[in-house]
Design a protein around this motif. Structure first.
Motif, short mmCIF file in Angstrom:
data_model
loop_
_atom_site.label_atom_id
_atom_site.label_comp_id
_atom_site.label_asym_id
_atom_site.label_seq_id
_atom_site.Cartn_x
_atom_site.Cartn_y
_atom_site.Cartn_z
N ILE A 6 0.85 -1.19 0.00
CA ILE A 6 0.00 0.00 0.00
C ILE A 6 0.89 1.25 0.00
N GLY A 7 0.56 2.18 -0.88
CA GLY A 7 1.33 3.41 -1.01
C GLY A 7 2.54 3.30 -1.92
N GLN A 8 2.80 2.12 -2.43
CA GLN A 8 3.94 1.87 -3.30
C GLN A 8 3.51 1.86 -4.77
N LYS A 9 4.43 2.22 -5.66
CA LYS A 9 4.19 2.06 -7.09
C LYS A 9 4.37 0.58 -7.41
N VAL A 10 3.37 0.01 -8.07
CA VAL A 10 3.37 -1.42 -8.33
C VAL A 10 3.08 -1.73 -9.79
N VAL A 11 3.40 -2.95 -10.16
CA VAL A 11 3.06 -3.52 -11.46
C VAL A 11 2.16 -4.72 -11.17
N ILE A 12 1.01 -4.76 -11.81
CA ILE A 12 0.11 -5.91 -11.67
C ILE A 12 0.03 -6.59 -13.03
N ASP A 13 0.55 -7.80 -13.10
CA ASP A 13 0.42 -8.61 -14.30
C ASP A 13 -0.94 -9.28 -14.24
N LEU A 14 -1.70 -9.10 -15.30
CA LEU A 14 -3.05 -9.66 -15.34
C LEU A 14 -3.10 -10.90 -16.21
N SER A 15 -4.09 -11.73 -16.00
CA SER A 15 -4.22 -12.96 -16.79
C SER A 15 -4.62 -12.64 -18.23
N LEU A 21 0.02 -0.50 -14.04
CA LEU A 21 1.04 0.11 -13.19
C LEU A 21 0.41 1.31 -12.49
N GLY A 22 0.79 1.53 -11.25
CA GLY A 22 0.27 2.68 -10.52
C GLY A 22 0.58 2.55 -9.05
N THR A 23 0.04 3.48 -8.28
CA THR A 23 0.23 3.47 -6.83
C THR A 23 -0.92 2.72 -6.19
N LEU A 24 -0.59 1.66 -5.47
CA LEU A 24 -1.62 0.85 -4.81
C LEU A 24 -2.15 1.62 -3.60
N ARG A 25 -3.44 1.90 -3.61
CA ARG A 25 -4.07 2.66 -2.53
C ARG A 25 -4.82 1.76 -1.56
N GLN A 26 -5.51 0.77 -2.08
CA GLN A 26 -6.30 -0.11 -1.23
C GLN A 26 -6.35 -1.50 -1.85
N ALA A 27 -6.57 -2.48 -0.99
CA ALA A 27 -6.76 -3.86 -1.46
C ALA A 27 -7.73 -4.54 -0.51
N ASP A 28 -8.72 -5.18 -1.08
CA ASP A 28 -9.61 -6.00 -0.26
C ASP A 28 -9.74 -7.36 -0.94
N GLU A 33 -7.15 -1.25 -5.74
CA GLU A 33 -7.34 0.12 -6.19
C GLU A 33 -5.99 0.77 -6.44
N LEU A 34 -5.81 1.25 -7.66
CA LEU A 34 -4.59 1.97 -8.02
C LEU A 34 -4.93 3.40 -8.37
N GLN A 35 -4.02 4.29 -8.00
CA GLN A 35 -4.16 5.71 -8.31
C GLN A 35 -3.07 6.10 -9.30
N ASP A 36 -3.36 7.09 -10.14
CA ASP A 36 -2.41 7.56 -11.15
C ASP A 36 -1.85 6.36 -11.92
N ALA A 37 -2.75 5.63 -12.54
CA ALA A 37 -2.43 4.33 -13.11
C ALA A 37 -2.30 4.36 -14.63
N ASP A 38 -1.57 3.37 -15.10
CA ASP A 38 -1.43 3.09 -16.53
C ASP A 38 -1.99 1.69 -16.75
N LEU A 39 -3.18 1.62 -17.34
CA LEU A 39 -3.76 0.33 -17.72
C LEU A 39 -3.41 0.15 -19.19
N LYS A 62 3.18 5.88 -17.28
CA LYS A 62 2.46 6.71 -18.26
C LYS A 62 0.98 6.76 -17.87
N ARG A 63 0.67 7.60 -16.93
CA ARG A 63 -0.67 7.68 -16.34
C ARG A 63 -1.73 7.94 -17.42
N ASN A 64 -2.73 7.06 -17.47
CA ASN A 64 -3.87 7.30 -18.36
C ASN A 64 -5.19 7.16 -17.61
#
Length: 87
Positions: A6-15, A21-28, A33-39, A62-64
């Protein structure tokens, strides 16, 4: 353990052919939830997932999207951006 990201810039590889890529704000149990993300849809480029992520180390994310709610079950892996190896 995911709480450490949480609060870190992360990379999430999806299936799917997407990487996020973005800053992880929350996880349940359901969402990440990522903020300032590049999907990024990897079908839009000939660049591999690995090369795209490594390039983000140099050029930055590259925030989009201001905010992304991703389904946790679609994630294959989550990594801190600073832990990506560019060798």
């Amino acid at each position: 353990m995911l709480a450490d990201f949480i609060g870190q810039k992360v990379v999430i590889d999806l299936s799917s052919p997407f990487v996020c890529l973005g800053t992880l704000r929350q996880a349940d149990e359901v969402f990440l939830e990522l903020q300032d993300a590049d999907l990024h849809d990897l079908r839009d480029t000939e660049t591999s997932r690995e090369n795209y992520v490594v390039a983000s180390l140099t050029t930055g994310i590259k925030r989009n999207r201001k905010k992304v709610l991703g389904l946790r079950r679609e994630g294959v892996a989550i990594t801190r951006l600073k832990d990506i190896v560019d060798e």
